[in-house]
Design a protein around this motif. Structure first.
Motif, mmCIF file in Angstrom:
data_model
loop_
_atom_site.group_PDB
_atom_site.id
_atom_site.type_symbol
_atom_site.label_atom_id
_atom_site.label_comp_id
_atom_site.label_asym_id
_atom_site.label_seq_id
_atom_site.Cartn_x
_atom_site.Cartn_y
_atom_site.Cartn_z
ATOM 1 N N ALA A 211 13.494 19.717 24.245
ATOM 2 C CA ALA A 211 14.389 20.739 24.791
ATOM 3 C C ALA A 211 14.199 20.872 26.297
ATOM 4 C CB ALA A 211 14.120 22.081 24.115
ATOM 5 N N THR A 212 15.314 21.014 26.998
ATOM 6 C CA THR A 212 15.249 21.312 28.435
ATOM 7 C C THR A 212 15.425 22.806 28.666
ATOM 8 O OG1 THR A 212 17.650 20.963 28.668
ATOM 9 C CG2 THR A 212 16.203 19.061 29.072
ATOM 10 N N ASP A 213 16.201 23.450 27.768
ATOM 11 C CA ASP A 213 16.553 24.864 27.925
ATOM 12 C C ASP A 213 16.570 25.547 26.557
ATOM 13 O OD1 ASP A 213 17.950 25.209 30.923
ATOM 14 O OD2 ASP A 213 18.117 23.177 30.097
ATOM 15 N N ILE A 214 16.213 26.829 26.561
ATOM 16 C CA ILE A 214 16.233 27.630 25.331
ATOM 17 C C ILE A 214 17.049 28.881 25.591
ATOM 18 C CG2 ILE A 214 14.837 28.968 23.694
ATOM 19 C CD1 ILE A 214 12.534 26.995 24.269
ATOM 20 N N THR A 215 18.046 29.124 24.727
ATOM 21 C CA THR A 215 18.896 30.312 24.861
ATOM 22 C C THR A 215 18.597 31.285 23.733
ATOM 23 O OG1 THR A 215 20.660 28.995 25.891
ATOM 24 C CG2 THR A 215 21.261 31.164 25.002
ATOM 25 N N ASP A 216 18.233 32.518 24.097
ATOM 26 C CA ASP A 216 18.004 33.581 23.114
ATOM 27 C C ASP A 216 19.272 34.408 22.963
ATOM 28 O OD1 ASP A 216 15.243 33.194 22.355
ATOM 29 O OD2 ASP A 216 14.690 33.830 24.378
ATOM 30 N N ILE A 217 19.596 34.730 21.710
ATOM 31 C CA ILE A 217 20.783 35.517 21.388
ATOM 32 C C ILE A 217 20.338 36.923 20.990
ATOM 33 C CG2 ILE A 217 22.902 35.549 19.987
ATOM 34 C CD1 ILE A 217 22.529 32.932 21.542
ATOM 35 N N PRO A 218 21.010 37.994 21.441
ATOM 36 C CA PRO A 218 20.640 39.349 20.994
ATOM 37 C C PRO A 218 20.642 39.444 19.464
ATOM 38 C CG PRO A 218 22.220 39.462 22.793
ATOM 39 C CD PRO A 218 22.134 38.009 22.399
ATOM 40 N N GLY A 219 19.538 39.880 18.875
ATOM 41 C CA GLY A 219 19.444 39.954 17.418
ATOM 42 C C GLY A 219 19.163 38.611 16.770
ATOM 43 N N ASN A 220 19.278 37.541 17.554
ATOM 44 C CA ASN A 220 18.929 36.181 17.139
ATOM 45 C C ASN A 220 19.888 35.569 16.107
ATOM 46 O OD1 ASN A 220 16.225 35.887 18.639
ATOM 47 N ND2 ASN A 220 16.103 37.873 17.627
ATOM 48 N N VAL A 221 19.867 34.255 16.034
ATOM 49 C CA VAL A 221 20.785 33.524 15.148
ATOM 50 C C VAL A 221 20.441 33.782 13.687
ATOM 51 C CG1 VAL A 221 21.622 31.238 14.485
ATOM 52 C CG2 VAL A 221 21.137 31.729 16.880
ATOM 53 N N THR A 222 19.182 33.612 13.353
ATOM 54 C CA THR A 222 18.708 33.850 11.982
ATOM 55 C C THR A 222 17.193 33.869 12.024
ATOM 56 O OG1 THR A 222 18.945 33.151 9.658
ATOM 57 C CG2 THR A 222 18.531 31.423 11.270
ATOM 58 N N ALA A 223 16.569 34.147 10.888
ATOM 59 C CA ALA A 223 15.108 34.081 10.779
ATOM 60 C C ALA A 223 14.760 33.719 9.342
ATOM 61 C CB ALA A 223 14.469 35.407 11.169
ATOM 62 N N PRO A 224 13.785 32.828 9.130
ATOM 63 C CA PRO A 224 13.422 32.459 7.766
ATOM 64 C C PRO A 224 12.600 33.554 7.090
ATOM 65 C CG PRO A 224 12.110 31.228 9.353
ATOM 66 C CD PRO A 224 13.064 32.053 10.141
ATOM 67 N N SER A 225 12.991 33.929 5.879
ATOM 68 C CA SER A 225 12.268 34.986 5.168
ATOM 69 C C SER A 225 11.764 34.481 3.820
ATOM 70 C CB SER A 225 13.159 36.210 4.976
ATOM 71 O OG SER A 225 14.172 35.966 4.015
ATOM 72 N N PHE A 226 10.702 35.112 3.343
ATOM 73 C CA PHE A 226 10.002 34.670 2.142
ATOM 74 C C PHE A 226 9.599 35.865 1.286
ATOM 75 C CE2 PHE A 226 9.372 31.802 5.618
ATOM 76 C CZ PHE A 226 9.369 30.521 5.088
ATOM 77 N N VAL A 227 9.398 35.614 -0.016
ATOM 78 C CA VAL A 227 8.862 36.627 -0.927
ATOM 79 C C VAL A 227 7.561 36.098 -1.518
ATOM 80 C CG1 VAL A 227 10.349 35.779 -2.817
ATOM 81 C CG2 VAL A 227 9.290 38.049 -2.989
ATOM 82 N N LEU A 228 6.541 36.953 -1.579
ATOM 83 C CA LEU A 228 5.227 36.621 -2.139
ATOM 84 C C LEU A 228 5.108 37.330 -3.489
ATOM 85 C CD1 LEU A 228 2.263 35.472 -1.683
ATOM 86 C CD2 LEU A 228 1.751 37.714 -0.674
ATOM 87 N N PHE A 229 4.712 36.601 -4.514
ATOM 88 C CA PHE A 229 4.733 37.182 -5.867
ATOM 89 C C PHE A 229 3.610 36.639 -6.738
ATOM 90 C CE2 PHE A 229 7.823 33.804 -5.197
ATOM 91 C CZ PHE A 229 7.379 32.823 -6.069
ATOM 92 N N ILE A 230 3.400 37.309 -7.887
ATOM 93 C CA ILE A 230 2.378 36.931 -8.852
ATOM 94 C C ILE A 230 2.979 36.940 -10.256
ATOM 95 C CG2 ILE A 230 1.574 39.339 -9.041
ATOM 96 C CD1 ILE A 230 -1.262 38.243 -9.509
ATOM 97 N N ASN A 231 2.458 36.102 -11.116
ATOM 98 C CA ASN A 231 2.879 36.072 -12.511
ATOM 99 C C ASN A 231 2.704 37.469 -13.121
ATOM 100 O OD1 ASN A 231 1.912 35.811 -15.508
ATOM 101 N ND2 ASN A 231 3.046 33.925 -15.142
#
Length: 327
Positions: A211-231
């Motif tokens: 990358a030569t340049d990085i553009t930040d967007i207000p509130g951002n494009v997306t974000a990866p989310s996860f759930v942690l769980f147990i049997n």
């Protein structure tokens, strides 16, 4: 036969087997999951021990199914791989709703508790926590992405889902593939830009140097989310005081601990700037154009929420407010 042995070995004790589908050296495993697993031993005074499998025992999309089958006891799964089964938690993937890892993680946990829990989309397992990684930016490989015109007709790598949909709407020639495949695409220089993951993830995936340049967007494009769980059965079999001890370091406490990831993101961004990568904030005009392209994505989520008996607009505003609070 072998994959069933861990469960068989732990079924008669309070030893739990946790699977991390990400590599041992990945920050999610090394900074978030392993320390939490070790802390369970401390807060239960050694009565419950969590062993982290040395390598993944199942593919990323098989985490919940494997926990239900008893292949291992505890795991986490990317919500993007559960899009057909788990609609509501996709709120964290919507455009322009995220801030920091800590803020978004707390927002998702609170929104789940307040609005989504009653829909019981995750009823097959006992949910312990949710977490959101630092949100994604736009990376120019030949100068900044500072308008929709810089996307139209260009070949761009994007994470599947929201980033890919947004860029297709902008007229880009999108190459969509999982993050693990992004290096081969970007390093081959068959694309002019890439979009979807954080600067710290770009560094970890060895794509940041392109990358030569990085553009930040207000509130951002997306974000990866996860759930942690147990049997569920394994959870029910634990003594009540040990369940309470584990919950004391899960849920809200787990979300607050994601500040560690924000610190990593800040460190990598500073290093990138030192090496000459330029950072930009999207102009009002660019942001307005992106908002127009994103509207159908948000509307589709609101319709899904309505079908599940949830006031989507209220839940979405609650998520945004909580994420903006940053704590």
């Amino acid at each position: 036969m072998l994959v069933t042995l861990p469960f068989a070995a732990t079924a008669q004790s309070n030893n739990l087997l946790l699977n991390s589908f990400l590599a041992p050296q990945h920050p999610v495993t090394s900074m978030v999951i392993k320390p939490w697993a070790e802390k369970i031993g401390q807060v239960t005074e050694g009565r419950v021990k969590v062993d982290v499998a040395p390598s993944s025992l199942a593919a990323p999309h098989q985490q919940m199914a494997s926990v239900n089958k008893g292949v291992f006891d505890v795991a986490y799964q990317f919500h993007g791989l559960m899009a057909e089964q788990v609609k509501l938690n996709q709120v964290a993937h919507l455009p322009f709703v995220n801030t920091s890892s800590r803020g978004s993680s707390a927002a998702l946990w609170r929104t789940y508790q307040k609005y989504f829990l009653k829909a019981n989309e995750l009823g097959d397992v006992h949910v312990l926590a949710m977490f959101v990684l630092p949100p994604g930016a736009m990376y120019g490989m030949k100068g900044p992405i500072d308008g929709v015109d810089k996307l139209k007709g260009r070949k761009v790598y994007a994470l599947p889902g929201v980033p890919a949909s947004l860029l297709e709407g902008a007229g880009a020639g999108v190459v969509a593939a999982p993050a693990a495949r992004s290096h081969e695409i970007i390093s081959g220089k068959t694309v002019d830009a890439f979009v979807g993951y954080s600067v710290s993830d770009a560094n970890g995936l060895k794509t940041l140097s392109y990358a030569t340049d990085i553009t930040d967007i207000p509130g951002n494009v997306t974000a990866p989310s996860f759930v942690l769980f147990i049997n569920k059965k394994r959870w029910a079999a634990l003594p009540e005081k040990d369940r309470a001890a584990i919950e004391s370091i899960s849920g809200e406490a787990f979300a607050q601990n994601m500040k560690l990831y924000d610190d990593l993101e800040a460190k990598v961004r500073a290093e990138a700037a030192f090496k000459g990568i330029k950072f930009h904030k999207a102009s009002d005009a660019f942001f307005k154009d992106l908002q127009g392209l994103a509207a159908p994505i948000t509307q589709a989520w609101l319709k899904d929420a309505e079908k599940l008996g949830v006031n989507g607009q209220e839940a979405l505003e609650f998520y945004r407010t909580q994420a903006a609070a940053g704590r």
